[in-house]
Design an enzyme around this catalytic site. Structure first.
Site, short mmCIF file in Angstrom:
data_model
loop_
_atom_site.label_atom_id
_atom_site.label_comp_id
_atom_site.label_asym_id
_atom_site.label_seq_id
_atom_site.Cartn_x
_atom_site.Cartn_y
_atom_site.Cartn_z
N TYR A 55 0.84 -1.26 -0.01
CA TYR A 55 0.06 0.06 0.11
C TYR A 55 0.76 1.22 0.07
O TYR A 55 0.39 2.52 -0.60
CB TYR A 55 -0.73 0.08 1.10
N HIS A 111 -14.80 1.86 -0.14
CA HIS A 111 -13.79 0.83 0.09
C HIS A 111 -12.48 1.44 0.80
O HIS A 111 -11.44 0.88 0.73
CB HIS A 111 -13.28 0.13 -1.40
#
Ligand code: APR
Length: 227
Positions: A55, A111
């Site tokens: 990420y 999300h």
């Protein structure tokens, strides 16, 4: 007459021409990365450092000067500024910040967001535009909804769907629920339902209107009708 309520669902396809990979394309985000490893809580528990570094890499990409909103993002922002934020809602499955960068204000990130982190203990959410250092703080996780987790803001989203005059789905393949089920709810609520995508999605047959092509072309064209 009341103004039209327009609810827009976006997916990875709207950001594809901005240089961000879609999930299920051949060069997709998951290539080289097993979904179970980088997009589940179990994967995170197994190897938090690897998940953070994944990420961190995606977050860095958002700062690449070549990654900018395209004409589809801009068309939606202009629509909102014309009709008012109370009448145009973007529900996005994307964790990028391109709707914000284009100027949209009324955005629901169902999300999560790459530019946010969350404290696992307190649930507190923080803005974050740099690498997360897991070694420094073991409670901080990406503010991303992983497979098996419940998407964010669902009550608010259902309210919007129930009140929609138009439901426009852009750049999403229809593989992932609950977003894939929104068209059915919008149809039941009496909305006009529209799919704008590069190719027919899994939900194609449920839309009243379907237009296929690159988002940068078909979204600004379609949005013109609300002028
Ligand atoms: N213009 C319009 N649509 C496009 C373009 C483009 N330039 N390029 C690709 N598409 C379409 C593809 O044809 C595909 O139908 O965008 C869709 C992207 O589908 P996915 O990669 O499955 O992305 P998405 O639907 O957003 O995925 C949903 O799945 O992995 C999870 O949480 C993740 O939010 C994601 C969710």
């Amino acid at each position: 007459m009341n103004p039209l309520k327009i609810v827009i669902l976006t997916g990875a396809g709207i950001s594809a021409e901005s240089g961000l990979s879609t999930f299920r394309a051949q060069n997709g985000l998951w290539e080289g990365h097993n979904v179970d490893d980088v997009a589940t809580y179990e994967g995170y528990q197994r190897d938090p450092l690897a998940v953070h570094s994944f990420y961190n890499m995606l977050r860095k990409k958002l700062h690449d000067p070549s990654v900018q909103p395209n004409s589809a993002h801009y068309a939606l922002a202009e629509l909102e500024s014309k009709l008012g934020s109370e009448n145009v809602t973007i529900i996005t499955q994307n964790v990028d910040n391109l709707h914000e960068k284009a100027g949209s204000k009324n955005i629901i990130h169902m999300h999560g967001e790459l530019l946010k982190t969350r404290d696992e203990q307190t649930g507190e959410v923080f803005y974050c535009d740099e690498d997360i250092d897991y070694q420094k703080n073991h409670n901080i996780r990406p503010h991303i909804v992983w497979f098996g987790e419940i998407p964010l803001y669902m009550d608010e989203i259902y309210d919007h769907l129930m009140n929609a005059d138009y439901f426009i789905s852009i750049g999403t393949s229809g593989h992932v629920y609950p977003a894939a089920g929104f068209v059915q709810i919008a149809n039941q609520a009496g909305a006009k339902t529209v799919e704008l995508n590069l190719e027919p999605s899994l939900k194609q047959s449920e839309f009243q209107v379907t237009i296929y092509g690159p988002a940068s072309k078909i979204v600004p064209e379609f949005i013109k009708r609300f002028e």
